[in-house]
Scaffold this motif. Structure first.
Motif, PDB file in Angstrom:
ATOM      1  N   ASP A 160       0.978  -1.461   0.008  1.00  0.00           N
ATOM      2  CA  ASP A 160       0.031  -0.055  -0.093  1.00  0.00           C
ATOM      3  C   ASP A 160       0.761   1.390  -0.118  1.00  0.00           C
ATOM      4  O   ASP A 160       0.314   2.200  -0.840  1.00  0.00           O
ATOM      5  N   ARG A 161       1.813   1.469   0.753  1.00  0.00           N
ATOM      6  CA  ARG A 161       2.787   2.429   0.970  1.00  0.00           C
ATOM      7  C   ARG A 161       3.639   2.823  -0.129  1.00  0.00           C
ATOM      8  O   ARG A 161       3.652   3.735  -0.564  1.00  0.00           O
ATOM      9  N   TYR A 162       3.916   1.751  -1.022  1.00  0.00           N
ATOM     10  CA  TYR A 162       4.522   1.906  -2.066  1.00  0.00           C
ATOM     11  C   TYR A 162       3.824   1.799  -3.606  1.00  0.00           C
ATOM     12  O   TYR A 162       4.448   1.851  -4.485  1.00  0.00           O
ATOM     13  N   SER A 163       2.566   1.748  -3.201  1.00  0.00           N
ATOM     14  CA  SER A 163       1.881   1.485  -4.434  1.00  0.00           C
ATOM     15  C   SER A 163       2.018   0.371  -5.433  1.00  0.00           C
ATOM     16  O   SER A 163       2.363   0.517  -6.581  1.00  0.00           O
ATOM     17  N   GLY A 164       2.334  -0.732  -4.476  1.00  0.00           N
ATOM     18  CA  GLY A 164       2.983  -1.821  -5.366  1.00  0.00           C
ATOM     19  C   GLY A 164       2.062  -2.910  -5.980  1.00  0.00           C
ATOM     20  O   GLY A 164       2.832  -3.811  -6.511  1.00  0.00           O
ATOM     21  N   TRP A 165       0.835  -2.697  -5.895  1.00  0.00           N
ATOM     22  CA  TRP A 165       0.045  -3.745  -6.485  1.00  0.00           C
ATOM     23  C   TRP A 165       0.130  -3.579  -7.899  1.00  0.00           C
ATOM     24  O   TRP A 165      -0.049  -2.573  -8.364  1.00  0.00           O
ATOM     25  N   GLY A 166       0.374  -4.987  -8.451  1.00  0.00           N
ATOM     26  CA  GLY A 166       0.541  -5.044  -9.998  1.00  0.00           C
ATOM     27  C   GLY A 166       1.839  -4.808 -10.576  1.00  0.00           C
ATOM     28  O   GLY A 166       2.209  -4.690 -11.647  1.00  0.00           O
ATOM     29  N   ASP A 167       2.865  -4.262  -9.599  1.00  0.00           N
ATOM     30  CA  ASP A 167       4.283  -3.995  -9.770  1.00  0.00           C
ATOM     31  C   ASP A 167       5.271  -4.913  -9.092  1.00  0.00           C
ATOM     32  O   ASP A 167       6.028  -5.670  -9.678  1.00  0.00           O
ATOM     33  N   PHE A 168       4.845  -5.008  -7.800  1.00  0.00           N
ATOM     34  CA  PHE A 168       5.908  -5.797  -6.978  1.00  0.00           C
ATOM     35  C   PHE A 168       5.786  -7.243  -7.280  1.00  0.00           C
ATOM     36  O   PHE A 168       4.571  -7.849  -7.679  1.00  0.00           O
TER      37      PHE A 168
END
Length: 355
Positions: free
Chosen positions: A182-190
């Motif tokens: 959530d903090r790094y807007s990582g959904w779909g990227d991480f």
């Protein structure tokens, strides 16, 4: 006299290249450009120019204006973001009379996105840690279920453009991992991956139209300020050591050929050893030298000089040994605000007095 324009001037990755080029007998004029004025003023480049960040709307226009003003013969980039964006309009760079020495853009796109590199390696049958792209909470739950080690840990990191262990996190806590994404807007990227050992090795190479020109291996014996990060990874090597191993050579070449049918330019394969002692490719640093490239230069292998001699003069090095020409066991010791030191492994203990 020819001019070479180096991007990211003043930053450690580019200064290693600049300082190596300044040792060349041909004495080209080294021009620097960068987006951080306080870095730029520290550069050893003869001339220094400010340019917007590569992902800004003004970058392309500013770079082309700069090329027409400075008229360099060769341009080289030293960070993934700039490599990716500049590669997309390389034809317009060439139209300014400026050479580049880069792989095809498709290869660059694959390598700056780590999950794409993983898929290419997997397809080629190369041993790599299983990766899951995390699009939602169900993917994260599956990663903990399928990939966790005996302590319940998985490895999270960003797949998108960026170095220095971007977003890296070892964790056994689902709630913490969710908050991290959530903090790094990582959904779909991480991506989530199996945990590997702390032992790493890097194989840095230059290729020309499918032929290997030279390669040198280095192991990392620690990260600078690694104890101040959650992951222990900073992307800044504290101690590097020359090394050679036939298995590392083989896996590196296979990894490079998995992403490119005709390798051209700089390919740096980062590998981490698994619990079975097999080096697993984790990423390819594409079209750039690693930060400590001056290590090899001081040890007698000036890769930036070889690179520019090929690009500018079509001159190739006369090497008795193409892979790992440097002797094993040479150390490159680094610290903040202190000059790096090249020495042999056995010299470290001899330089220090005990009580």
């Amino acid at each position: 006299m020819k001019k070479i324009l180096i991007a990211g001037a003043g930053g450690a990755p580019s200064e290693g290249v600049i300082n190596s080029l300044l040792k060349s007998s041909k004495e080209e004029v080294i021009v620097g450009m960068g987006s951080e004025p306080t870095d730029l003023v520290l550069s050893n480049a003869k001339e220094k120019y400010y340019i917007p960040y590569a992902d800004s709307n003004d970058y392309k226009k500013s770079l082309l204006l700069l090329l027409n003003k400075v008229k360099p013969d060769l341009i080289h980039f030293q960070n993934d973001l700039e490599i990716f964006h500049a590669s997309k309009f390389r034809d317009e760079i060439h139209a300014c009379g400026v050479k580049t020495f880069m792989p095809d853009h498709q290869v660059i796109d694959t390598c700056v996105h780590k999950y794409k590199t993983y898929l290419k390696c997997k397809e080629a049958g190369i041993t790599v840690p299983t990766n899951y792209l995390i699009n939602n909470q169900d993917d994260l739950k599956r990663a903990f279920s399928d990939l966790a080690d005996k302590k319940g840990n998985i490895w999270l990191r960003a797949s998108s453009i960026g170095g220095g262990g971007k977003g890296a996190l070892p964790t056994n806590d689902f709630v913490f991992a969710k908050g991290w994404l959530d903090r790094y807007s990582g959904w779909g990227d991480f991506v989530a991956a199996e945990m590997l050992t702390p032992d790493t090795v890097t194989w840095l190479s230059i290729w020309h139209e499918g032929e290997l020109v030279v390669a040198q291996t280095r192991i990392r014996k620690g990260w600078t300020h690694g104890n101040r990060t959650v992951s222990g990874v900073t992307g800044v090597t504290k101690v590097g050591q020359t090394y050679s191993n036939s298995e590392v050579d083989r896996i590196s070449i296979e990894t490079i050929k998995a992403v490119s049918d005709k390798p051209h330019g700089i390919f740096g394969v980062d590998m981490t050893y698994d619990k079975n002692g097999i080096p697993n490719p984790t990423e390819i640093n594409i079209s750039r030298f690693f930060t400590t490239v001056l290590f090899f230069t001081e040890a007698g292998l000036n890769l930036p000089e070889i690179f520019k001699d090929i690009a500018l003069y079509n001159e190739f090095p006369k090497l008795q040994v193409k892979i790992n020409p440097l002797r094993d066991g040479l150390l490159w010791l680094r610290g903040m605000d202190t000059k790096p030191l090249l020495m042999q492994s056995e010299e470290v203990a001899k330089s220090i007095k005990n009580l």
